[in-house]
Write an enzyme that holds these catalytic residues in place. Structure first.
Site, PDB file in Angstrom:
ATOM      1  N   TYR A 145       0.828  -1.213   0.000  1.00  0.00           N
ATOM      2  CA  TYR A 145       0.000   0.000   0.000  1.00  0.00           C
ATOM      3  C   TYR A 145       0.859   1.259   0.000  1.00  0.00           C
ATOM      4  O   TYR A 145       0.434   2.300  -0.473  1.00  0.00           O
ATOM      5  CB  TYR A 145      -0.905   0.032   1.243  1.00  0.00           C
ATOM      6  CG  TYR A 145      -2.226  -0.679   1.114  1.00  0.00           C
ATOM      7  CD1 TYR A 145      -2.301  -1.965   0.607  1.00  0.00           C
ATOM      8  CD2 TYR A 145      -3.401  -0.060   1.526  1.00  0.00           C
ATOM      9  CE1 TYR A 145      -3.514  -2.627   0.517  1.00  0.00           C
ATOM     10  CE2 TYR A 145      -4.620  -0.712   1.439  1.00  0.00           C
ATOM     11  CZ  TYR A 145      -4.679  -1.995   0.949  1.00  0.00           C
ATOM     12  OH  TYR A 145      -5.891  -2.635   0.870  1.00  0.00           O
ATOM     13  N   LYS A 196       3.596 -15.049   1.583  1.00  0.00           N
ATOM     14  CA  LYS A 196       3.886 -15.853   0.394  1.00  0.00           C
ATOM     15  C   LYS A 196       5.402 -15.984   0.302  1.00  0.00           C
ATOM     16  O   LYS A 196       6.048 -15.437  -0.602  1.00  0.00           O
ATOM     17  CB  LYS A 196       3.329 -15.156  -0.867  1.00  0.00           C
ATOM     18  CG  LYS A 196       1.829 -15.310  -1.057  1.00  0.00           C
ATOM     19  CD  LYS A 196       1.411 -16.653  -1.645  1.00  0.00           C
ATOM     20  CE  LYS A 196       1.748 -16.752  -3.115  1.00  0.00           C
ATOM     21  NZ  LYS A 196       1.356 -18.101  -3.650  1.00  0.00           N
ATOM     22  N   ASP A 229      -2.478 -17.971  -0.138  1.00  0.00           N
ATOM     23  CA  ASP A 229      -3.502 -18.612  -0.983  1.00  0.00           C
ATOM     24  C   ASP A 229      -4.106 -19.810  -0.263  1.00  0.00           C
ATOM     25  O   ASP A 229      -5.325 -20.023  -0.267  1.00  0.00           O
ATOM     26  CB  ASP A 229      -2.935 -18.993  -2.363  1.00  0.00           C
ATOM     27  CG  ASP A 229      -1.639 -19.802  -2.287  1.00  0.00           C
ATOM     28  OD1 ASP A 229      -1.038 -19.891  -1.194  1.00  0.00           O
ATOM     29  OD2 ASP A 229      -1.231 -20.341  -3.334  1.00  0.00           O
ATOM     30  N   ASP A 253      -6.157  -7.344   3.988  1.00  0.00           N
ATOM     31  CA  ASP A 253      -7.336  -6.693   3.401  1.00  0.00           C
ATOM     32  C   ASP A 253      -8.241  -7.752   2.762  1.00  0.00           C
ATOM     33  O   ASP A 253      -9.448  -7.785   2.999  1.00  0.00           O
ATOM     34  CB  ASP A 253      -6.872  -5.679   2.346  1.00  0.00           C
ATOM     35  CG  ASP A 253      -8.030  -4.937   1.706  1.00  0.00           C
ATOM     36  OD1 ASP A 253      -8.947  -4.523   2.445  1.00  0.00           O
ATOM     37  OD2 ASP A 253      -8.030  -4.779   0.470  1.00  0.00           O
ATOM     38  N   ASP A 257     -11.971  -9.545   4.367  1.00  0.00           N
ATOM     39  CA  ASP A 257     -13.261  -9.515   3.662  1.00  0.00           C
ATOM     40  C   ASP A 257     -13.807 -10.936   3.558  1.00  0.00           C
ATOM     41  O   ASP A 257     -14.989 -11.190   3.778  1.00  0.00           O
ATOM     42  CB  ASP A 257     -13.115  -8.939   2.242  1.00  0.00           C
ATOM     43  CG  ASP A 257     -13.441  -7.446   2.176  1.00  0.00           C
ATOM     44  OD1 ASP A 257     -13.216  -6.751   3.184  1.00  0.00           O
ATOM     45  OD2 ASP A 257     -13.911  -6.978   1.126  1.00  0.00           O
TER      46      ASP A 257
HETATM   47  C1  IPM Z   1     -10.326  -1.628   4.322  1.00  0.00           C
HETATM   48  C2  IPM Z   1     -10.605  -0.914   3.028  1.00  0.00           C
HETATM   49  C3  IPM Z   1      -9.479   0.062   2.752  1.00  0.00           C
HETATM   50  C4  IPM Z   1      -8.209  -0.752   2.587  1.00  0.00           C
HETATM   51  C5  IPM Z   1      -9.716   1.002   1.552  1.00  0.00           C
HETATM   52  C6  IPM Z   1     -10.973   1.803   1.696  1.00  0.00           C
HETATM   53  C7  IPM Z   1      -8.539   1.913   1.316  1.00  0.00           C
HETATM   54  O1  IPM Z   1     -10.799  -1.839   2.005  1.00  0.00           O
HETATM   55  O2  IPM Z   1     -10.191  -0.948   5.346  1.00  0.00           O
HETATM   56  O3  IPM Z   1     -10.256  -2.852   4.310  1.00  0.00           O
HETATM   57  O4  IPM Z   1      -7.927  -1.295   1.515  1.00  0.00           O
HETATM   58  O5  IPM Z   1      -7.467  -0.829   3.562  1.00  0.00           O
HETATM   59 MG    MG Z   2     -10.812  -3.861   2.639  1.00  0.00          MG
END
Ligand code: IPM
Ligand code: MG
Length: 372
Positions: A145, A196, A229, A253, A257
């Protein structure tokens, strides 16, 4: 009785459903002030697309300074399709990235916990997710990032090249791994470190540093390693094998999710991002739901406010050590779910579908009952 000092909160609702779900946290704050003798000094400001529209920047320096001075920051979500074509330095997302970086909020705690009442809301079989309780510790100020070089350049032949760089130093890896090991000691005492290392030098270093730190300071904790993975696959195959997962920014990240959907909905999961104790004795901390601004449903009053409310519960717990109050808020959420109320994202047959504010009100009513 001596009055407690007001706790300074900076509230940044942001874009999309951010302001709607944040309004429901407002109810919980008001309730705590009335019924639990707590006082909060709440300041609100604009971030993301909302700030771009008003000030031409995703976040003002002034807001970063306010965040530094606050005891804790409660963040909504940023992201607004109206700004999806502007340069990277001007996108709404810069607001959260800059806050993390400027306040050095390096450890993002993302719990994925399945409420019993929601076992059927998961797309996975109830037997796979029942009782699930994972904590992902995601590094948030390093990795790809923020690494340099980065950018898009035009080559001599007129074609273009996009570049980002994954970088981690020993100290960056150690400090986040330390958070994970300490967290595991309070839970089931198992850390799985994810990278990885089979293809990336930064991953190889990650693994070595975590292994060394473990041997030096945390040999009482069980440590395992997994390729990212494989971890994604294991999270859907048998998620209950995990206790604490520690990983870098990008993998964290993605995996968070993924883990959130095990619980039924992205709309359920809170997070806390913590930094190191500063010279002034403050520990910077920011709390935000894992979900984004969800522009497709913004303004309709149907968003699930639970992730935002649970983020506030994490704030009570981690920034102010208000364990009992945090527990009450979490219990109120759990009871509302048991009563059968559901926002659209967690709706299932036979349940009662409600909007954002009815969900918020119901949680406050449960708080009333808990208080007795
Ligand atoms: C998260 C979000 C952020 C990230 C975005 C909005 C920059 O997806 O907090 O997971 O990628 O960190
Ligand atoms: Mg995110």
């Amino acid at each position: 009785m001596s009055a407690q000092p007001a706790r300074k909160l900076l509230v940044l609702p942001g874009d999309g459903i951010g302001p709607e779900v944040m309004r429901e946290v407002g109810r919980v704050i008001t309730w705590l002030e009335k019924n639990r003798g707590l006082t909060f000094e709440v300041t609100e400001d604009l971030v993301g697309g909302a700030s771009l529209a008003e000030y031409g920047v995703p976040i003002r320096n002034e807001v970063i300074e306010k965040a530094r001075e606050a005891d804790a920051v409660l963040f909504g979500s940023v992201g607004d399709p109206r700004w999806s074509h502007v340069g990277f330095d001007k996108r709404p997302e810069v607001a959260i990235l800059k806050l993390r970086q400027e306040l050095e909020l390096f450890a993002n705690l993302r719990p994925a916990k399945v409420f019993d009442a929601l076992v059927d809301a998961s797309t996975l079989k109830p037997d796979v997710v029942r009782g699930l309780d994972i904590m992902i510790v995601r590094e948030t100020v390093g990795g790809i990032y923020f690494g340099n070089p980065r950018g898009i350049e035009t080559l001599a032949d007129g074609s273009r090249r996009g570049v980002n760089t994954e970088v981690y130093t020993t100290s960056e890896i150690e400090r986040v791994a330390r958070v994970a090991f300490e967290m595991a000691r309070k839970r089931s005492n198992h850390v799985c470190s994810v990278e990885k290392c089979n293809v990336m030098e930064s991953g190889l270093l990650w693994k070595e540093v975590v292994t060394d730190l473990h041997a030096r300071e945390f040999s009482d904790v069980t440590l395992s390693h997994m390729l990212a993975d494989n971890c994604a696959m294991q999270l859907v195959r048998n998620p209950r094998q995990f206790d604490v997962i520690v990983t870098g920014n990008l993998f964290g990240d993605i995996l968070s999710d993924l883990a959130s959907m095990l619980t039924g909905s992205l709309g359920m999961l809170p997070s806390a991002t913590l930094g190191a104790v500063q010279a002034n004795g403050k520990s910077p901390a920011l709390y935000e739901p894992i979900h984004g601004s969800a522009p497709d449903i913004a303004g309709q009053g149907i968003a699930n406010p639970i992730a935002q409310i649970l983020s506030f519960a994490m704030l009570l717990r981690y920034s102010f050590d208000l364990q009992e109050d945090a527990q009450m808020v979490e219990e109120a959420v759990s009871r509302v779910l048991e009563s059968g109320l559901r926002t659209a994202d967690i709706m299932s047959e036979g349940m009662a579908r409600v909007g954002t504010s009815v969900m918020g009100e119901a949680i406050v009513r449960e708080l009333d009952k808990l208080q007795g």
